[in-house]
Design a protein around this motif. Structure first.
Motif, short mmCIF file in Angstrom:
data_model
loop_
_atom_site.label_atom_id
_atom_site.label_comp_id
_atom_site.label_asym_id
_atom_site.label_seq_id
_atom_site.Cartn_x
_atom_site.Cartn_y
_atom_site.Cartn_z
N ASP A 86 0.84 -1.19 0.00
CA ASP A 86 0.00 0.00 0.00
C ASP A 86 0.89 1.25 0.00
O ASP A 86 1.60 1.50 0.97
CB ASP A 86 -0.83 -0.09 1.28
CG ASP A 86 -1.91 0.96 1.33
OD1 ASP A 86 -1.97 1.78 0.40
OD2 ASP A 86 -2.68 0.95 2.30
N SER A 99 -0.03 4.13 0.36
CA SER A 99 -0.51 5.14 1.31
C SER A 99 0.25 5.05 2.63
O SER A 99 0.30 6.03 3.37
CB SER A 99 -2.01 5.00 1.54
OG SER A 99 -2.31 3.80 2.18
N LEU A 100 0.86 3.89 2.92
CA LEU A 100 1.67 3.80 4.15
C LEU A 100 2.85 4.75 4.07
O LEU A 100 3.18 5.44 5.03
CB LEU A 100 2.18 2.37 4.37
CG LEU A 100 1.14 1.33 4.79
CD1 LEU A 100 1.84 0.00 5.03
CD2 LEU A 100 0.41 1.77 6.03
N GLU A 121 3.04 7.36 2.12
CA GLU A 121 2.52 8.73 2.14
C GLU A 121 2.17 9.15 3.56
O GLU A 121 2.43 10.28 3.97
CB GLU A 121 1.29 8.83 1.24
CG GLU A 121 1.66 8.78 -0.23
CD GLU A 121 0.46 8.89 -1.15
OE1 GLU A 121 0.67 9.10 -2.34
OE2 GLU A 121 -0.68 8.75 -0.67
N ALA A 122 1.59 8.21 4.32
CA ALA A 122 1.24 8.52 5.70
C ALA A 122 2.49 8.88 6.49
O ALA A 122 2.50 9.83 7.28
CB ALA A 122 0.53 7.33 6.35
N SER A 123 3.56 8.14 6.24
CA SER A 123 4.81 8.41 6.95
C SER A 123 5.32 9.81 6.63
O SER A 123 5.70 10.56 7.53
CB SER A 123 5.83 7.35 6.55
OG SER A 123 7.10 7.72 7.01
N ARG A 124 5.28 10.15 5.35
CA ARG A 124 5.74 11.49 4.97
C ARG A 124 4.81 12.56 5.54
O ARG A 124 5.24 13.61 5.99
CB ARG A 124 5.83 11.61 3.46
CG ARG A 124 7.04 10.91 2.90
CD ARG A 124 7.02 10.92 1.40
NE ARG A 124 6.97 12.27 0.84
CZ ARG A 124 6.52 12.54 -0.37
NH1 ARG A 124 6.06 11.59 -1.15
NH2 ARG A 124 6.52 13.78 -0.81
N ASP A 125 3.53 12.25 5.52
CA ASP A 125 2.54 13.19 6.03
C ASP A 125 2.79 13.48 7.51
O ASP A 125 2.55 14.59 7.98
CB ASP A 125 1.15 12.60 5.84
CG ASP A 125 0.06 13.57 6.24
OD1 ASP A 125 -0.08 14.58 5.53
OD2 ASP A 125 -0.62 13.34 7.25
N THR A 159 11.32 7.32 6.04
CA THR A 159 10.18 6.57 5.54
C THR A 159 10.62 5.23 4.97
O THR A 159 10.02 4.19 5.26
CB THR A 159 9.46 7.38 4.44
OG1 THR A 159 8.99 8.60 5.01
CG2 THR A 159 8.29 6.61 3.87
N VAL A 173 9.32 2.41 7.36
CA VAL A 173 8.02 1.93 6.86
C VAL A 173 8.17 0.99 5.67
O VAL A 173 7.68 -0.14 5.69
CB VAL A 173 7.10 3.12 6.50
CG1 VAL A 173 5.81 2.62 5.87
CG2 VAL A 173 6.80 3.95 7.73
N PHE A 203 1.16 15.58 -1.83
CA PHE A 203 1.48 14.39 -2.64
C PHE A 203 1.29 14.64 -4.13
O PHE A 203 1.65 13.81 -4.96
CB PHE A 203 0.62 13.20 -2.20
CG PHE A 203 0.78 12.87 -0.76
CD1 PHE A 203 2.04 12.83 -0.17
CD2 PHE A 203 -0.32 12.61 0.04
CE1 PHE A 203 2.19 12.54 1.17
CE2 PHE A 203 -0.17 12.33 1.38
CZ PHE A 203 1.09 12.29 1.94
N PHE A 251 -6.03 9.05 6.01
CA PHE A 251 -6.23 8.33 4.76
C PHE A 251 -7.53 7.54 4.77
O PHE A 251 -7.98 7.07 5.81
CB PHE A 251 -5.06 7.38 4.50
CG PHE A 251 -3.80 8.10 4.15
CD1 PHE A 251 -3.05 8.72 5.13
CD2 PHE A 251 -3.36 8.17 2.84
CE1 PHE A 251 -1.90 9.40 4.82
CE2 PHE A 251 -2.19 8.85 2.52
CZ PHE A 251 -1.46 9.46 3.51
N PHE A 271 0.42 1.75 10.26
CA PHE A 271 1.59 0.90 10.03
C PHE A 271 1.34 -0.45 10.69
O PHE A 271 1.25 -0.54 11.92
CB PHE A 271 2.84 1.57 10.59
CG PHE A 271 3.04 2.96 10.07
CD1 PHE A 271 3.04 3.20 8.70
CD2 PHE A 271 3.22 4.03 10.92
CE1 PHE A 271 3.21 4.50 8.20
CE2 PHE A 271 3.39 5.32 10.44
CZ PHE A 271 3.39 5.55 9.07
#
Lengths: 257, 485
Positions: free
Chosen positions: A153, A155-156, A158-162, A170, A174, B50, B79, B85
């Motif tokens: 995924d 998005s994991l 992206e979530a880390s960067r977010d 990241t 991750v 992004f 999201f 995680f």
């Protein structure tokens, strides 16, 4: 519904075909006698003899050095290549070329490498085999990790960067943990392939530093001895262990995700 | 606070966003609503960092946002998939963002505990995300985002992955949290119920453009574009040209509506199903029954009606007349009958043979002959029918217009001989095609000649109108919204 019994016939026939040679090999490695055709009672004497064989021991050490070294290199490079291919290119050609050495005939790779080594005037030895094995091992690692990446995924990341992580953090915190099962599987594959690889090693090794398959080959030229059966049985045990461990690991990771 | 100016983004031949400009205020709960593929998610990803727009600017409290990398923005995104995680515990997930800020360990622990407490997951801190239910995961995702105390929190379809019951719960939870933490929320959703119930203001997106930005009620009551009228809630849309009284429709005559459009502009007229009044024209078996049932309640009804009228509207209703009526009939429930128009009509219907007072539009369906209409015109119409065989009583005292016109109604009541109680402009006739009842509301679709799609009517409670019965439809001019096309 009743299962048609007849279907079991080809099923078991296939298994017999697959495993008869291996069973014969394992049984004969415990043969007390010297004849490859008759079983004269149980004995471990060939294993003892094998342990005292300096050439085999040397070949085994060489093989382990090559396998360990090439696996380490192939895992690192292959993982990076896979991440690069999956996340930073859209070229399908590059994607295909990344894993091509895995399906290239060994002979082509072997000749190519030999010519290349001659061109850059590199001496042959364990290092040349190690590099050669890295090339094809890397292709396998890339293929395995690449597959895992397409299923993972994004998005994991992206979530880390977010959440404020730099690209490097990241990747380490991750992406890499997510890829671990794939990386481990790729590494095991590279390791087992390297251990029994013959053609490329034969071309790229120096005569003074033969790997185990080359040693076995030269022994077989004077006839198959029970000693070789014992050696093959040991190799078989190693392969089995690796396969079972790999299976366990995939099952574990599947149940987690 | 957040200023988006002229943002455009194309993917190949597809325009995802075209010249988007929005202003989002401090502490606001703002929704980007639109069908999938309308560009709302692209905008969200641009805000999160992004995606980069092809042109346009985005500033947060006056500072340029687009120049900053995603991990440096004071903006957090929750999201749609939650993106927890999987290899970290709940506490680790929540702490991740704070660790990146290199805060002291003690502070991180404290803030993680505090936020987990806030979302009610303190007991789950040591679990892995896959050991949690969908609703719990969503809370973790929310906790992980708000623990960073961002100036702006973006939520991508926050409730779409939850089942219906949990969704309602989380909806309240989100609102409560937003109030508590005071962070500006921008939520992206294709679910209008979600947007309507959560947001202070909604921007409706269609094909990369903002159609309308308004509070939920305004959006619903006063859609400004055909897309919004059609997309937000159920609506009946009529095509035609604007005229003084509303819309001069193609084939359906003049339909009532209020507009400031220039006459002759091609326009859509939108009327919400619940604003339509259904008038049954069929003669069914309920007729005699309702008269009989209601007969004994007539007196009580009249009495109450009289008081109501005086109190509410100060109109001297002719309750005495009603009293002299031989067969004035009250509605099913006396209290309900006690509404202004009802009493008027009952009064005017005093001379009539079968004057019937209905208890309210919702229940009118029961009495086939009896028609309740809440609007003034209908009251007039009703009054016209005062001497007619099928006198019709109206309901809906809440309508002030009706009260004002009470006198006219009386006058009109004297005009005898009008057979058609619902004659007049802006009224459609048709046949009921289907009736379905759910959520306490009856949804009736009516086929109207000259209109390819059925007209939808919604009434509170179970209706007794059946498929196949012929009905008339009417609405007040202020309920007809004219939208330029």
């Amino acid at each position: 519904m009743r299962k048609p019994r007849l279907l079991y016939v080809p099923f078991w026939a296939t298994y017999v075909f697959l495993y008869t040679p291996i069973v014969v090999l394992v049984v004969m490695s415990f043969n007390a006698g010297k004849s490859p055709y008759s079983f004269d009672g149980l004995s471990l004497k060939w294993y003892g003899k094998l342990a005292g064989n300096a050439t085999v021991a040397e070949g085994l050490v060489n093989t382990l050095i090559v396998a360990a070294g090439s696996t380490a290199l192939a895992t690192m490079l292959g993982t990076l290549l896979a991440v690069g291919l999956a996340r930073h290119t859209k070229s399908r050609l590059l994607d295909g070329l990344g894993v091509l050495p895995a399906v290239l005939p060994d002979l082509v790779l072997a000749i190519g490498l030999l010519v290349f080594y001659a061109m850059v005037k590199m001496t042959l030895g364990l290092h040349s085999v190690l590099l050669a094995h890295t090339v094809f091992g890397m292709a396998f690692v890339t293929a395995v990790v690449r597959t895992r990446l397409t299923h993972s995924d994004t998005s994991l990341e992206e979530a880390s960067r977010d959440l404020g992580a730099t690209p490097l953090t990241t990747f380490l915190r991750v992406t890499l943990p997510q890829l671990m099962p794939g990386i481990a599987a790729g590494a095991m594959l590279a390791f087992t392939l390297s251990i029994d690889e013959f053609v490329i090693a034969f071309f790229t090794a120096a005569p003074t530093t033969p790997t185990l398959p080359i040693v076995i080959y030269s022994m077989v030229r004077f006839g198959v001895t029970p000693e070789i059966n014992a050696l093959a049985t040991l190799l078989l045990a190693v392969s089995f262990t690796v396969v079972i461990v790999a299976q366990r690991m995939t099952r574990l990771t599947e149940s987690l995700s | 606070m957040l200023q988006i100016t002229g943002v455009s983004r194309r993917f190949g031949d597809v325009t995802a966003l075209s010249e988007i400009s929005l202003e989002i205020r401090q502490g606001e709960f703002f929704a980007l609503l639109g069908p999938s593929g309308c560009g709302k998610t692209t905008l969200l990803r641009i805000l999160a960092g992004f995606e980069a727009p092809d042109s346009g600017t985005v500033t947060l409290d006056g500072e340029d946002l687009l120049g900053q990398a995603a991990h440096r923005r004071p903006v957090n995104l929750m999201f749609q998939s939650y993106a927890l995680f999987p290899h970290m515990t709940v506490a680790k997930n929540v702490a991740y963002g704070l660790e990146r800020e290199k805060l002291p360990k003690a502070e991180i622990r404290e803030r993680v505990e505090e936020v987990l407490e806030k979302v009610g997951l303190a007991a789950m801190a040591k679990r892995k995300p896959q050991q949690l239910s969908g609703g719990q995961r969503q809370r973790v995702a929310l906790a992980r985002a708000i623990v960073k105390r961002p100036r702006l929190l973006l939520l991508d379809e926050p409730l779409s992955a939850l089942d219906k019951k949990v969704r309602a719960e989380m909806q309240l939870e989100l609102k409560r949290l937003q109030n508590e933490v005071g962070i500006t929320f921008v939520v992206v959703t294709h679910d209008q119920e979600e947007a309507m119930s959560l947001a202070d203001r909604i921007a409706v997106f269609s094909a990369g453009k903002v159609e309308q930005v308004d509070a939920p009620v305004t959006l619903y009551e006063r859609p400004r574009t055909p897309f919004v009228a059609d997309f937000v809630g159920a609506n009946n849309l009529f095509e035609g040209k604007a005229c003084a009284d509303g819309l001069s429709s193609d084939g359906l005559g003049v339909l009532p509506g209020l507009s400031d459009l220039e006459e002759g502009t091609s326009a859509l007229l939108a009327v919400r199903p619940e604003r339509l009044r259904l008038i049954s024209l069929g003669h069914g078996p309920a007729e005699g029954e309702s008269a009989a049932v209601a007969g004994e309640e007539a007196e009580a009804a009249e009495a109450e009606a009289g008081t109501e009228v005086e109190a509410d509207t100060e109109v001297e209703a002719d309750t005495e007349d009603t009293g002299s009526s031989e067969s004035a009939v009250g509605g099913e429930v006396a209290e309900d009958v006690a509404e202004t128009e009802t009493s008027e009509s009952a009064a005017d219907g005093g001379d009539a043979e079968d004057a019937v007072a209905a208890e309210g539009a919702e229940d009118v369906e029961g009495a086939e002959d009896v028609t309740a209409a809440e609007k003034a015109e209908d009251v007039e119409g009703t009054a016209d029918g005062g001497d007619a065989e099928d006198a019709v009583a109206a309901e809906g005292a809440e309508d002030a217009v009706a009260a004002e016109k009470a006198e006219d109604v009386e006058d009109a009541g004297d005009a005898a001989g009008a057979v058609d109680p619902v004659a007049g402009e802006g009224v459609l006739r048709g046949e009921v095609a289907d009736v379905s009842f759910y959520g306490g509301i009856s949804h009736i679709s009516v086929l109207v000649a000259g209109r390819p799609v059925p007209v939808l009517v919604a009434t509170q409670g179970a209706t007794q109108v059946q498929a196949g019965s012929s009905v008339a439809l009417t609405w007040a001019p202020e309920d007809g919204v004219l939208i330029p096309q």
